[in-house]
Design an enzyme around this catalytic site. Structure first.
Site, PDB file in Angstrom:
ATOM      1  CG  LEU C  65      -2.247   0.673   1.188  1.00 45.74           C
ATOM      2  CD1 LEU C  65      -3.061   0.349   2.426  1.00 45.74           C
ATOM      3  CD2 LEU C  65      -2.145   2.155   0.965  1.00 45.74           C
ATOM      4  CD  GLU C  67      -1.397   5.307  -2.655  1.00 43.78           C
ATOM      5  OE1 GLU C  67      -0.602   5.541  -1.720  1.00 43.78           O
ATOM      6  OE2 GLU C  67      -2.537   4.831  -2.457  1.00 43.78           O
ATOM      7  CD  GLN C  89      -7.448   0.278  -4.079  1.00 42.91           C
ATOM      8  OE1 GLN C  89      -7.292   0.755  -2.955  1.00 42.91           O
ATOM      9  NE2 GLN C  89      -7.335  -1.025  -4.319  1.00 42.91           N
ATOM     10  CG  PHE C  90     -10.267   5.476  -5.783  1.00 46.25           C
ATOM     11  CD1 PHE C  90     -11.454   5.493  -6.503  1.00 46.25           C
ATOM     12  CD2 PHE C  90     -10.027   4.432  -4.907  1.00 46.25           C
ATOM     13  CE1 PHE C  90     -12.395   4.477  -6.335  1.00 46.25           C
ATOM     14  CE2 PHE C  90     -10.971   3.418  -4.730  1.00 46.25           C
ATOM     15  CZ  PHE C  90     -12.156   3.445  -5.451  1.00 46.25           C
ATOM     16  CG  HIS C 136     -12.539   6.717  -2.629  1.00 45.99           C
ATOM     17  ND1 HIS C 136     -12.233   7.240  -1.392  1.00 45.99           N
ATOM     18  CD2 HIS C 136     -12.205   5.418  -2.574  1.00 45.99           C
ATOM     19  CE1 HIS C 136     -11.741   6.267  -0.624  1.00 45.99           C
ATOM     20  NE2 HIS C 136     -11.714   5.157  -1.317  1.00 45.99           N
TER      21      HIS C 136
HETATM   22  C1  LIG Z   1      -3.636   6.600   0.445  1.00 43.76           C
HETATM   23  C2  LIG Z   1      -4.692   5.586   0.170  1.00 43.76           C
HETATM   24  N1  LIG Z   1      -4.468   4.609  -0.724  1.00 43.76           N
HETATM   25  C3  LIG Z   1      -5.404   3.682  -0.996  1.00 43.76           C
HETATM   26  C4  LIG Z   1      -6.621   3.717  -0.359  1.00 43.76           C
HETATM   27  C5  LIG Z   1      -7.713   2.659  -0.653  1.00 43.76           C
HETATM   28  N2  LIG Z   1      -7.868   1.795   0.551  1.00 43.76           N
HETATM   29  C6  LIG Z   1      -8.853   1.985   1.447  1.00 43.76           C
HETATM   30  S1  LIG Z   1      -8.728   0.939   2.754  1.00 43.76           S
HETATM   31  C7  LIG Z   1      -7.343   0.207   2.117  1.00 43.76           C
HETATM   32  C8  LIG Z   1      -6.666  -0.901   2.868  1.00 43.76           C
HETATM   33  C9  LIG Z   1      -6.136  -0.450   4.202  1.00 43.76           C
HETATM   34  O1  LIG Z   1      -5.486  -1.533   4.846  1.00 43.76           O
HETATM   35  P1  LIG Z   1      -5.020  -1.393   6.346  1.00 43.76           P
HETATM   36  O2  LIG Z   1      -4.178  -0.166   6.503  1.00 43.76           O
HETATM   37  O3  LIG Z   1      -4.402  -2.684   6.748  1.00 43.76           O
HETATM   38  O4  LIG Z   1      -6.344  -1.118   7.176  1.00 43.76           O
HETATM   39  P2  LIG Z   1      -7.587  -2.120   7.310  1.00 43.76           P
HETATM   40  O5  LIG Z   1      -8.503  -1.847   6.151  1.00 43.76           O
HETATM   41  O6  LIG Z   1      -7.057  -3.526   7.307  1.00 43.76           O
HETATM   42  O7  LIG Z   1      -8.229  -1.770   8.619  1.00 43.76           O
HETATM   43  C10 LIG Z   1      -7.002   0.786   0.887  1.00 43.76           C
HETATM   44  C11 LIG Z   1      -5.855   0.371   0.047  1.00 43.76           C
HETATM   45  C12 LIG Z   1      -6.847   4.759   0.562  1.00 43.76           C
HETATM   46  N3  LIG Z   1      -8.035   4.895   1.190  1.00 43.76           N
HETATM   47  N4  LIG Z   1      -5.866   5.668   0.819  1.00 43.76           N
END
Ligand SMILES: Cc1ncc(C[n+]2csc(CCOP(=O)(O)OP(=O)(O)O)c2C)c(N)n1
Ligand SMILES: Cc1ncc(C[n+]2csc(CCOP(=O)(O)OP(=O)(O)O)c2C)c(N)n1
Ligand SMILES: [Mg+2]
Ligand SMILES: [Mg+2]
Lengths: 329, 332, 332, 329
Positions: C65, C67, C89-90, C136
């Site tokens: 995760l 970017e 992703q967005f 988003h």
């Molecule tokens: C900067 C960013 N990149 C991508 C996303 C899309 N996104 C939303 S939740 C998520 C996963 C988050 O995983 P984690 O930090 O482990 O938290 P969890 O959902 O497991 O509680 C992603 C990639 C986002 N919201 N923000």
């Protein structure tokens, strides 16, 4: 390191110091913009570079690793062109496995991870060695690039040149970590601290890391502990933020002197050889500088080259305007 | 140039900024300065020199090399009751903090429905003409104009440098305060003593002229003044309007100035395409279509990456280009 | 709407994008897809579904995760001889990678004087209307127009989605490919089979009309088509021009269209101030001043942060607002 | 943990699970946009929150920590308003030491560092607890915020909720690190791994971290190893990327069941008490939901509120246009 390698390294160190002196002089004369010397970091930069094979491995530099770039195949002329404002002549020649210097601190790290990843995917062999400072290790780019490198197990050697300063910022204000090599564990690969003023130690640690990478065992982080003996760059005056006692103490650990003493003791280096080497170096530098001075200054059209492979209409128009403006009235 | 000419008590822009920081830190103990090399060294331009000695290392802080953390932590500091004035060493490096500026700093009041706000000033030098390395001169102010919630301030004179900085630090909302590095020491002028503030959203006519209006901000204002002198020799009298703040934009002042000349040239250091000059043109033609009798020309940097310092004169707007554009416009 | 109506072999925009990815990965083994959740899951919109099964986990990669690393590593991968198609992703989260896109990806050819170039495509969904959470829907395309070296592509129809994506992946220079998430499944149309590419810098007239020109890109094109139907009921015939790419911009095509109607409305989903609509207006009035007989109006989102989905209709441009602006323009 | 605390925690866990169920139901009915349940992570979230003093400490949440936010003083009504699209009613009330949920992954981390830094500078006492996932730990923000927190030695407790997934991305694709707590050493402060499904273990580890912070000893990183038993959010279907065996296995380690068994064994909890608690919870939820449903939907003007303290002219004009557009024709 073989005797021959030690002599090569020492010669490179002398070249590096001489290039520092010349470019600083040219900057004072207004013929170079800004220059950041390698002064004090020669063993860390050259010891690691000597562990690489220019016909197999890539170097991704920051901006204080000229001797590594030269050893890897960048012509001295191109290096002088970089600083003397001739950007076309500064380009890395085809076939030289080297990326351009990076002025956005830390930004080269994900590039290095990606390049190493490509070597792995294409099974070309070879490793990528990326240089960065302890200041760069505070940027998000360091973290993201390291973690991705660990996950993808790419053939990457991360050379953290810890010279204890980021401009005026001392190590203890940069991080509370006892050492930065410890970060590697958080990415799932090994990290080592090495005396960055010890040419052989840096060399052998890097050789081991290269071998791990070639064996498919993934990245290694090497923290080379050294000291920036000179100013950050030609617009900087270290007296404003560090006391000379610290610098005097560092002088005692000058990495070049250390190799010189060793090589002399080993009987593979002498005052005579050094004098001869310095003569050669002086003329190499003279030649490089003269070659660059002899080059025509790039014209207005040059800034429109290499923006895209083919210039879009709006830029074609801007180019003709710019060339028109540049015509002497 | 008139303002630089006017009498005693003159200061450079750099001195005016430093003075404003001293005054405000003395006046309000919540104010703190943080950034790379701002303490011991006093910043790479020495803008903050002396602040650490005066206010101590708790209020003047050398940070690690991480723009995102500098901006993100400033938001947290503000929520915690401090008033951070963060320095990003060069505007080009706000890209490393972009995700913390527009989406966080600028939107926090909105997201929290007013429960929290970000009284944060981000200071950053920018602009070309001084042969700085890559990234250091980037003029990316237009990108921030697409981030509602943050204000964009760009002084071109010492008095405005002081007045707008005090206004910025006291503004309960986040402000991006852009410092024209090429003018830091070269432009001097009188600076009102004491508590001098300049309200945002008020442009300033720095030269009067009936034939054509030159609109600019930051360093480009001085290019316009030089161009105006040049044009004057040829019998064309140009007004020069210094916008001073891009967000909020002084639409009323802009339109009033346009209506006086009916001919307009907009000048900026950012590349042409997508530069804030486009917003100025779009606004003018929307609000003052009737009073325009020539197309509004833009004189801007080229749509290329910023070249090395030795090449920048081919990239940047020049007095010659402004003069030519103004003539074409007047003769339209 | 004509295109969605036309006969057999119809595909959605999402299917057209997925199909283009399959075709290009089959044609060129250097092409790889990387991003968050693009492999096993097939992406949060399932655009890349099936790719990992077909081409394996070396060429279709779920990344951590981060970017900045996705974009920065893509540049390195390209230098190493791969052709990365990175998904962010967005689009709103490209802010986390901003320092790797404009200053690195876009400038690498220039910096290396052509020794290296970045054949990288960044795919990112964006735009409102589907009640997505904060960040988003952010439409920040204008910010990238201030980063010379990268191209900005924004299809609004399935055939262009395919043709522009193939063009993007094959383009030796970096391309930001913007996917209108609200249209992913709702807009269907015929997609030319085989090797169909659409050259960049060519706009497309998707509706002919003599009274007023509506200029837009991505999802806003469909708002304009709906507004045109509405206007037609009132006896006003609108042309709709789909720019398809913002950088490079089809200035010739734009001006030709303007000259046919002399009245123009520009529509976009990004906030008004500093949006790319300003560039369109500035360009038109510079190139076609004489043929304009009304001010060019802009219909855009409000200059506020993006509100929660339940509030977005107050924020976004609407058919009603476009119709009103077009009427005012025609009646000017 | 005292018996009373265990009972409070268990009650909160039941509330959390019930809120999950209700909001998922409302989402299926189209009355909630997107919802990401806490399901499975209750011990990690609640055990850590119980170690905080709402009258002294701050919570900086990500977006899957509702029970911590509720326990810290966020009214249930406000939480429902968040998801039912009434953003004004969702605001954190004055006096509640809680920041809004953060939807940009990792972006809250530097805010937390800054807030903790402010507490230190203003000598107000108290600590900041920041929640984030293992996915967030890959973002540059995590790194930059952690390193700065270490250098400034701020009173920060970093709660890494490692639920093994970031949407569909499993831990092993997220990092090659054996554990993420190891990263703390690279920032100069301690890190601990704790069984995130063990309420007491999470609680006592957090208590220690809070005490370190209060004693001026700086930040602590706590990796709570737990498991996301439900879907990522209501638009996600985990069957597409993980096999049910894994989930079944996790069911065996359900953190609520574990506390229920313990409390029952201790004689501080009974089926009767649970039934009563569930009744109370049901009516609390009913009330909260009804209160939100009774609220007027914010109008067009609301999007112009809280953009700036005072609305600039251009936005005033846009507001009147928007209010005009919104008027029913
Ligand atoms: C900067 C960013 N990149 C991508 C996303 C899309 N996104 C939303 S939740 C998520 C996963 C988050 O995983 P984690 O930090 O482990 O938290 P969890 O959902 O497991 O509680 C992603 C990639 C986002 N919201 N923000
Ligand atoms: C992203 C970014 N931020 C700030 C700067 C300004 N800057 C140039 S060099 C430097 C210090 C770099 O320190 P370090 O990484 O230790 O490398 P060193 O100079 O010691 O070789 C800084 C802050 C920059 N070039 N890039
Ligand atoms: Mg350093
Ligand atoms: Mg997770």
């Amino acid at each position: 390191m073989s005797s021959a390698q030690v002599v090569d390294a020492l010669r490179l160190m002398l070249l590096s110091r001489a290039v520092d002196d010349r470019l600083i002089k040219l900057q004072r004369m207004g013929r170079v913009g800004v220059y950041g010397p390698v002064h004090g970091q020669e063993a860390a930069v050259i010891g690691s570079a000597m562990a690489l094979d220019p016909n197999r491995d890539w170097i991704v530099p920051a901006s204080r690793e000229h001797p590594a770039m030269l050893r890897h195949g960048l012509p001295l002329k191109n290096m002088f062109a970089t600083y003397m404002g001739n950007f076309d002549a500064a380009a890395v020649p085809e076939g030289v496995r080297l990326l351009p210097r990076q002025q956005a601190i830390g930004a080269q790290l994900p590039h290095a991870t990606g390049l190493a990843w490509a070597l792995k995917l294409r099974r070309t062999g070879g490793v990528v060695a990326v240089y960065f400072g302890e200041g760069a290790s505070s940027e998000g780019d360091f973290h993201e690039a390291s973690n991705l490198a660990g996950v993808m197990r790419v053939p990457l050697v991360m050379l953290l040149i810890n010279n204890h300063y980021a401009i005026s910022t001392p190590l203890h204000k940069q991080t509370a970590a006892v050492n930065l090599a410890a970060r590697a564990e958080g990415y799932g690969f090994p990290g080592f601290v090495v005396d960055g003023n010890d040419l052989m130690a840096v060399y052998s640690t890097t050789v081991d890391a290269v071998n791990r990478a070639l064996a498919g065992e993934g990245p290694t982080l090497i923290e080379c502990r050294t000291y920036r003996m000179g100013f950050h760059n030609t617009s900087d005056n270290p007296k404003e933020y560090r006391d000379s006692a610290e610098v005097d103490e560092a002088e005692q650990r000058d990495p070049i002197e250390r190799v010189r003493r060793f090589a002399t003791r080993e009987g593979i280096w002498s005052a005579g050889q050094e004098a001869a080497a310095l003569d050669e170096i002086r003329s190499e530098i003279e030649t490089a500088q003269r070659q660059v001075e002899a080059l025509p200054k790039p014209g207005a059209a040059a800034i429109f080259e290499h923006v895209y492979e083919t210039l879009p209409p709006r830029l074609q128009q801007q180019r003709s305007e710019a060339m028109d403006d540049a015509r002497p009235r | 140039m008139s303002i630089a000419a006017s009498g005693q008590a003159e200061q450079s822009i750099l001195e005016a900024i430093r003075g404003a920081l001293f005054d405000e830190m003395a006046r309000d103990e919540r104010v703190m300065v943080l950034g790379m090399d701002v303490g011991q060294l006093g910043g790479v331009f020495r803008v903050t020199r002396g602040l650490m000695e005066k206010f101590g290392p708790e209020r003047v802080v050398d940070t690690p090399l991480a723009e995102g953390a500098i901006v993100g932590a400033s938001l947290g500091l503000a929520i915690g009751g401090m008033v951070p004035v963060a320095e990003v060493q060069f505007l080009g490096f706000t890209h490393q903090a972009f995700h913390q500026i527009g989406p966080q700093l600028a939107r926090y009041r909105f997201r929290s429905r007013g429960r929290f706000h970000a009284q944060v000033t981000i200071r950053a030098p920018f602009g070309g003409g001084v042969r700085t390395p890559e990234f250091h001169p980037d003029a990316i102010e237009a990108q921030f104009s697409q981030e509602p919630g943050i204000k964009i301030v760009c002084p071109a004179f010492p008095d405005d440098a002081k007045g707008l900085l005090l206004e910025a630090i006291r503004d309960p909302d986040p402000v991006l305060y852009l410092e024209p590095q090429r003018l830091y020491r070269s432009v001097r002028g009188q600076v009102p003593p004491g508590d001098h503030t300049v309200p945002f959203g008020t442009s300033r006519t720095v030269r009067e002229g009936k034939d054509v209006l030159l609109v600019a901000w930051s360093a480009a204002v001085h290019l316009c003044l030089a161009a105006a002198e040049e044009l004057s020799k040829g019998g064309i009298e140009a007004s020069v309007l210094d916008l001073r703040t891009l967000v909020p934009l002084d639409v009323a002042g802009l339109i009033a100035a346009v209506e006086k000349t009916s001919k307009v040239v907009v000048v900026h250091e950012a590349p042409l395409t997508g530069g804030f000059g486009a917003e100025i043109v779009a606004t003018i033609q929307e609000e003052a279509f009737g009073s325009l009798d020539a197309p509004i020309r833009r004189v801007a940097s080229r749509d290329t990456p910023y070249p090395p310092g030795s090449m920048e004169d081919h990239f940047l707007p020049t007095v010659r280009r402004i003069v030519a554009a103004a003539r074409t416009t007047v003769e339209f």
